[in-house]
Design a protein around this motif. Structure first.
Motif, PDB file in Angstrom:
ATOM      1  N   GLN A 533      91.935  50.739  47.603  1.00 45.90           N
ATOM      2  CA  GLN A 533      91.944  51.923  48.440  1.00 45.90           C
ATOM      3  C   GLN A 533      92.729  53.048  47.769  1.00 45.90           C
ATOM      4  N   ASP A 534      93.810  52.702  47.107  1.00 41.86           N
ATOM      5  CA  ASP A 534      94.647  53.703  46.471  1.00 41.86           C
ATOM      6  C   ASP A 534      94.375  53.831  44.972  1.00 41.86           C
ATOM      7  N   GLU A 535      93.945  52.765  44.371  1.00 39.56           N
ATOM      8  CA  GLU A 535      93.696  52.766  42.924  1.00 39.56           C
ATOM      9  C   GLU A 535      92.215  53.061  42.681  1.00 39.56           C
ATOM     10  N   ARG A 536      91.893  54.324  42.521  1.00 39.84           N
ATOM     11  CA  ARG A 536      90.498  54.732  42.330  1.00 39.84           C
ATOM     12  C   ARG A 536      90.241  55.097  40.871  1.00 39.84           C
ATOM     13  N   ILE A 537      88.977  55.020  40.507  1.00 41.42           N
ATOM     14  CA  ILE A 537      88.563  55.367  39.148  1.00 41.42           C
ATOM     15  C   ILE A 537      87.613  56.554  39.216  1.00 41.42           C
ATOM     16  N   GLN A 538      87.969  57.650  38.562  1.00 38.80           N
ATOM     17  CA  GLN A 538      87.078  58.803  38.505  1.00 38.80           C
ATOM     18  C   GLN A 538      85.906  58.454  37.598  1.00 38.80           C
ATOM     19  N   VAL A 539      84.705  58.610  38.107  1.00 33.53           N
ATOM     20  CA  VAL A 539      83.535  58.133  37.370  1.00 33.53           C
ATOM     21  C   VAL A 539      83.021  59.182  36.401  1.00 33.53           C
ATOM     22  N   SER A 540      82.360  58.688  35.402  1.00 35.82           N
ATOM     23  CA  SER A 540      81.647  59.507  34.433  1.00 35.82           C
ATOM     24  C   SER A 540      80.155  59.396  34.710  1.00 35.82           C
ATOM     25  N   PRO A 541      79.359  60.412  34.366  1.00 40.49           N
ATOM     26  CA  PRO A 541      77.903  60.286  34.509  1.00 40.49           C
ATOM     27  C   PRO A 541      77.325  59.109  33.731  1.00 40.49           C
ATOM     28  N   LYS A 542      78.122  58.556  32.816  1.00 48.73           N
ATOM     29  CA  LYS A 542      77.663  57.407  32.043  1.00 48.73           C
ATOM     30  C   LYS A 542      77.958  56.079  32.744  1.00 48.73           C
ATOM     31  N   SER A 543      78.603  56.133  33.889  1.00 46.82           N
ATOM     32  CA  SER A 543      78.915  54.904  34.624  1.00 46.82           C
ATOM     33  C   SER A 543      77.637  54.166  34.981  1.00 46.82           C
ATOM     34  N   LEU A 544      77.714  52.818  34.937  1.00 44.88           N
ATOM     35  CA  LEU A 544      76.535  51.977  35.114  1.00 44.88           C
ATOM     36  C   LEU A 544      76.470  51.390  36.520  1.00 44.88           C
ATOM     37  N   TYR A 545      75.298  51.475  37.101  1.00 42.80           N
ATOM     38  CA  TYR A 545      75.024  50.864  38.406  1.00 42.80           C
ATOM     39  C   TYR A 545      73.685  50.157  38.325  1.00 42.80           C
ATOM     40  N   SER A 546      73.388  49.382  39.339  1.00 37.89           N
ATOM     41  CA  SER A 546      72.137  48.633  39.334  1.00 37.89           C
ATOM     42  C   SER A 546      70.996  49.502  39.854  1.00 37.89           C
ATOM     43  N   GLY A 547      69.897  49.511  39.127  1.00 41.16           N
ATOM     44  CA  GLY A 547      68.697  50.216  39.559  1.00 41.16           C
ATOM     45  C   GLY A 547      67.669  49.283  40.138  1.00 41.16           C
ATOM     46  N   LYS A 548      68.103  48.089  40.551  1.00 40.95           N
ATOM     47  CA  LYS A 548      67.165  47.070  41.038  1.00 40.95           C
ATOM     48  C   LYS A 548      66.661  47.407  42.435  1.00 40.95           C
ATOM     49  N   ASN A 549      65.403  47.185  42.656  1.00 36.20           N
ATOM     50  CA  ASN A 549      64.831  47.325  43.981  1.00 36.20           C
ATOM     51  C   ASN A 549      65.335  46.186  44.880  1.00 36.20           C
ATOM     52  N   LYS A 550      65.477  46.436  46.168  1.00 39.61           N
ATOM     53  CA  LYS A 550      65.974  45.467  47.132  1.00 39.61           C
ATOM     54  C   LYS A 550      67.362  44.959  46.736  1.00 39.61           C
ATOM     55  N   LEU A 551      68.217  45.912  46.411  1.00 42.42           N
ATOM     56  CA  LEU A 551      69.572  45.578  45.978  1.00 42.42           C
ATOM     57  C   LEU A 551      70.463  45.292  47.192  1.00 42.42           C
ATOM     58  N   LYS A 552      71.236  44.190  47.090  1.00 43.71           N
ATOM     59  CA  LYS A 552      72.247  43.926  48.112  1.00 43.71           C
ATOM     60  C   LYS A 552      73.345  44.975  47.973  1.00 43.71           C
ATOM     61  N   ILE A 553      73.619  45.658  49.059  1.00 45.53           N
ATOM     62  CA  ILE A 553      74.610  46.736  49.028  1.00 45.53           C
ATOM     63  C   ILE A 553      75.956  46.208  49.514  1.00 45.53           C
ATOM     64  N   GLU A 554      76.993  46.487  48.723  1.00 46.66           N
ATOM     65  CA  GLU A 554      78.340  46.056  49.086  1.00 46.66           C
ATOM     66  C   GLU A 554      79.088  47.179  49.802  1.00 46.66           C
ATOM     67  N   ASP A 555      79.884  46.792  50.765  1.00 46.23           N
ATOM     68  CA  ASP A 555      80.731  47.743  51.457  1.00 46.23           C
ATOM     69  C   ASP A 555      81.903  48.110  50.552  1.00 46.23           C
ATOM     70  N   TYR A 556      82.730  49.070  51.006  1.00 47.40           N
ATOM     71  CA  TYR A 556      83.849  49.523  50.193  1.00 47.40           C
ATOM     72  C   TYR A 556      84.836  48.399  49.898  1.00 47.40           C
ATOM     73  N   ASP A 557      84.928  47.436  50.819  1.00 45.55           N
ATOM     74  CA  ASP A 557      85.887  46.342  50.618  1.00 45.55           C
ATOM     75  C   ASP A 557      85.311  45.202  49.782  1.00 45.55           C
ATOM     76  N   GLY A 558      84.088  45.374  49.270  1.00 46.68           N
ATOM     77  CA  GLY A 558      83.498  44.362  48.403  1.00 46.68           C
ATOM     78  C   GLY A 558      82.614  43.358  49.102  1.00 46.68           C
TER      79      GLY A 558
END
Length: 909
Positions: A533-558
């Motif tokens: 909650q307090d330790e955040r990471i400022q993202v870059s446009p190069k940050s990687l995420y999943s582009g998979k269809n029907k992706l399980k979405i995680e809440d902020y708490d994981g």
């Protein structure tokens, strides 16, 4: 009896005390007063046949008490006691009864008489401050006598209203940004006074039944109503208008000052009393109906009849009379045309419902009061058909929308402009707008070109009918609105599509998610959720995420996000497409280029949907137009801002993070000079750092250069923008900008027939002869054609080079094996194809396995999951809420945008 046998009488003080006092008096050289001088009751006890000085002992006692109160209780006055030759004892004077040495106390001096005995003389303590009944009575009589005198003078001074002098509105002259005149109008319908005999009796009785049932017998005022109004204003509560028709007539016809103040209320009261006593009821009724404001610029019953029904007042039927009586309660809220620019709650649908309810009630009251036969009432079961809200030909085309926009800005910022709605109606102002005449024409031309070439209601009535467009252009440097497209014609289509639509914006919302991730950062995947909650990471446009269809979405708490039915959310991409198999890794720039829903939905959850919401508001989106941030799909555009607000929000990126509130009026003048000048500096705020805004722009350039927005490319000019298509193919957007101009274009199908209460958005499958409508199709085409002309001849400017920002976040936790052909075939069989129009209301439930990684890489289907609906938006992606979310909406769980995403929703214009 011999003298020597007589006993001397004892002194009144008697005993040793008296002896001591005698000795003291002797030693001090003072001689005691003669016995008779003391007026002691013991003096009367003497015998010898002497006449007693008092008739009885009681009289003697009273005399003694009088003497004690005067001289014995207090020391003698300095001049009388100390200057007396005989001296004065502590209890009184010791000189002779008539000698100069006799002492006198203060209490013996009679008090001076006062006109007002307050504080009260002769009283001590709290009693001195309690007024006597004489004082209270006198003050009461004096106060009310004064009030009667003042009222008499006020009554004598006020005059009777002259209806012929009412509502004489002057023209307001509107100017283009270049100073040339746009239009001069003081009202869309002129007022015309008609005689009482020409006013239908049904109109008179409708007003009586609705507003003042005792009108024919009362004295013109309602003391209780006036009292309530004065009391409410005195305590700072809501102001109230006149309670009777006479008071309303006085308010409308005479008083120039329409402010709700106590002094105005008193003036209204005295005039109303005088009118009630000196004016015939017929003249009062005629005056009221001829001076009242009915909305749409119409003053008086004749103008209203022409405005709403295109007929003379004497030809109105009972149903139409009941409607006009209803709209007298307040045109802003009872005119079915709506007034969202004045109040977000005054939508056409809400206004129509209010008007119908009151219209029906008034007809019922007329029957109940004996003013209308039940058989006549039965002839009018349906709400009357109304004319277009604009009949002034000068307000045709886009001009009517522009004037409405300027009016709304002035009224909604009355604390700055100093101009109320009534003052604006009265006219006399020169209003200099921000609208560029050439750009307005160019935008209208671009829309009409696409309509003419592609939309054919006659050939394809089921798909091409009710197609609408909206558009707006904003100057990023100042926030000035340069052009809008509000609809086909302001005299035919009266909803301003540029200012409010209710159409969801789809994937054009994703840049606000990216900006939030760069501004606040995402949770650190290597830390516990409480630490993250307090330790955040400022993202870059190069940050990687999943582009998979029907992706399980995680809440902020994981944890995996689940709906109210405890079903896991599986986010679907447009066309059920997965990107970059077998790892499905996709960086945020690429995800924006192809408009991957799964990547940006998960990014939004990692940032926190509250931060995403804040990011949109910072950019200039109004909170009233934002959907609930309780569902993951919030990040992909379930909100419905207006075209003006979307153009203004993207202008924030174009201005390197500086947010300027969109506005439409530069200056207002009247006969006395300048009344208002827009202060742009006061409206500017730094929504994002230049580093954040410029990186968002750089990513959006990729969308136009080689992504879903290539149709918007301009000749030799840099363009940044984003396409957007929503669930069910019900709306499509393109929003883009250059350094000099930001423009938003929307397209949707919405039945604007006022008789249609629901006015639901319709699907656009097959519209314009295309299988589906995308933001990349007609909206991008209109944007391109308009911007090419609007920027023609202007200097080509480049976007700032962005500074590097953030860290590369790689959310892949579990390596994903390359799928076998068999696994691929099974997955293809479980997934649904691109939906047809009949398939979009429900979604199949694929079955991911329990072997999914944290972000869904290599995830197989699980029958217990809920899936996002397939977005039918083509190549640009769109808002894809899950099946369970749709069910939640039906239950009220998802608070969607309310359709009031207009420019003037409680803010400046």
């Amino acid at each position: 009896m011999s003298e020597h046998r007589r006993k001397s009488p004892q002194p009144q003080g008697g005993g040793r005390a008296a002896a001591r006092r005698g000795q003291t008096g002797s030693s001090s050289g003072r001689r005691a007063a003669p016995r008779g001088a003391t007026e002691s009751p013991s003096d009367s006890y003497d015998s010898g046949g002497e006449e007693r000085p008092f008739g009885s002992r009681a009289e003697a006692r009273r005399a003694s008490q009088r003497n004690s109160s005067g001289a014995g209780r207090r020391r003698a006055a300095d001049g009388a006691g100390q200057g007396g030759q005989g001296g004065g004892g502590r209890r009184g004077g010791s000189g002779g009864p008539t000698g100069p040495g006799r002492g006198r106390g203060r209490g013996s001096v009679p008090p001076k008489k006062r006109i007002i005995d307050y504080p009260r003389a002769g009283k001590y303590g709290a009693a001195r401050w309690v007024p006597s009944w004489k004082l209270v009575t006198g003050l009461f009589i004096g106060f009310f006598g004064s009030m009667m005198a003042v009222a008499g003078v006020a009554y004598a001074l006020v005059g009777l209203p002259d209806v012929a002098k009412t509502a004489e509105a002057q023209n307001n002259v509107y100017y283009w940004a270049d100073g040339t005149q746009m239009v001069a109008t003081g009202g869309e319908t002129n007022r015309q006074i008609i005689d009482y005999s020409r006013i239908p009796k049904e109109m008179r009785y409708a007003v009586i039944s609705a507003e003042n049932k005792t009108f024919e017998n009362d004295r013109g005022v309602d003391p209780m109503g006036i009292g309530r109004a004065l009391f409410n204003m005195a305590k700072g509560g809501q102001t109230q208008g006149g309670s009777t028709i006479t008071q309303q007539y006085v308010k409308n016809a005479m008083l120039e000052d329409q402010s709700q103040t106590i002094s105005r209320k008193f003036k209204e009261l005295f005039v109303s009393i005088k009118v009630g006593a000196n004016v015939e009821k017929e003249d009062i009724m005629a005056g009221y109906l001829n001076s009242a404001y009915y909305g749409r610029g119409a003053y008086g019953i004749q103008a209203a009849a022409r405005t709403y029904f295109d007929k003379d007042a004497e030809d109105l039927n009972p149903s139409q009379c009941a409607f006009l009586a209803a709209v007298l309660k307040g045109a802003t809220y009872y005119d079915p045309a709506g007034a969202e620019s004045i109040d977000p709650s005054a939508t056409p649908a809400a206004n129509r419902e209010r008007a119908e309810t009151r219209w029906r009630w008034i007809l019922g009251e007329m029957v109940k009061d004996g003013h209308l036969e039940e058989s006549v009432r039965a002839k009018y079961p349906d709400f009357p058909t109304l004319q277009s809200p604009r009949s002034n030909a000068q307000l045709g085309g886009q001009v009517g929308y522009l004037v409405d926009l300027a009016k709304a800005y002035i009224v909604n910022n009355s604390e700055k402009t100093g101009i109320t709605e009534k003052q604006l109606r009265d006219g006399g102002y020169e209003i200099h707008t921000t609208f560029d005449k050439k750009k307005v024409s160019q935008l209208e031309t671009a829309v009409k070109k696409v309509q003419k070439e592609n939309i054919d209601e006659k050939a394809r009535p089921k798909t091409d009918k009710h197609v609408q467009f909206g558009g707006a252009s904003v100057d990023p440097e100042t926030g000035a609105i340069k052009a809008i497209y509000g609809g086909v014609d302001a005299t035919k289509h009266f909803t301003n599509n540029a200012d409010q639509t209710g159409a969801q914006v789809g994937s054009t919302f994703k840049p606000f998610v990216l900006a939030a991730a760069m501004k606040w950062g995402v949770r650190d995947p290597d830390l516990e959720p409480t630490q993250a909650q307090d330790e955040r990471i400022q993202v870059s446009p190069k940050s990687l995420y999943s582009g998979k269809n029907k992706l399980k979405i995680e809440d902020y708490d994981g944890t995996v996000w689940k709906d109210k039915d405890e079903k896991e959310w599986l986010q679907r991409n447009d066309g059920d497409e997965s990107y970059n198999p077998p790892t499905f890794q996709i960086d945020l720039r690429e995800a924006m280029r192809v408009s991957s829903n799964s990547a940006y939905v998960q990014l939004g959850m990692n940032v926190g949907l509250d931060k995403v919401r804040e990011s949109a508001v910072d950019a200039g989106i109004k909170e009233s137009s934002l959907a609930s941030a309780s569902f993951p799909s919030f990040s992909i555009g379930t909100s419905d801002p207006s075209a003006i607000r979307m153009a203004g929000a993207y202008a924030t990126f174009a201005a390197s993070g500086k947010q300027n509130e969109p506005y439409s009026v530069d200056e207002i003048t009247d006969k006395d000079g300048t009344v208002f000048s827009h202060d742009n500096a006061a409206k500017t705020k730094q929504a994002y750092t230049a580093k954040v805004a410029d990186n968002v722009t750089d990513v959006l350039k990729t969308v136009v250069d080689k992504g879903t927005g290539t149709a918007a490319k301009l000749t030799n000019r840099p363009v940044a923008g984003k396409t957007g298509t929503t669930d069910g193919n019900k709306s499509a957007w393109f929003v883009g900008y250059t350094p000099q101009l930001s423009t938003a274009i929307s397209m949707y199908r919405l039945d604007d027939d006022e008789s249609n209460k629901k006015r639901e958005f319709l699907e656009m499958y097959g519209t314009g002869g295309q299988d589906e409508i995308h933001g990349a199709s007609f909206p991008a085409e209109i944007w391109h054609d308009y911007m090419e002309q609007a920027l023609k001849g202007t200097k080509v400017e480049q976007f700032p080079t962005p500074e590097p920002i953030g860290e590369v976040v790689n959310d892949v936790v579990v390596p994903t094996p390359t799928p076998t052909p068999t696994e691929t075939e099974e997955e293809e069989e479980s997934e649904s194809p691109t939906p047809t129009p009949s398939e979009t209301e429900t979604s199949p439930s694929p079955t991911p396995s329990d072997s999914c990684g944290a972000f869904g890489f290599g995830c197989e289907d699980d029958g217990g999951a809920s899936t996002g609906e397939t977005d039918a938006g083509g190549t640009d992606g769109g808002a894809s809420p899950s099946t369970s979310e749709s069910e939640e909406e039906e239950d009220g769980g998802n608070s969607r945008g309310n359709g009031n995403g207009g420019l003037f929703q409680g803010s400046s214009g």
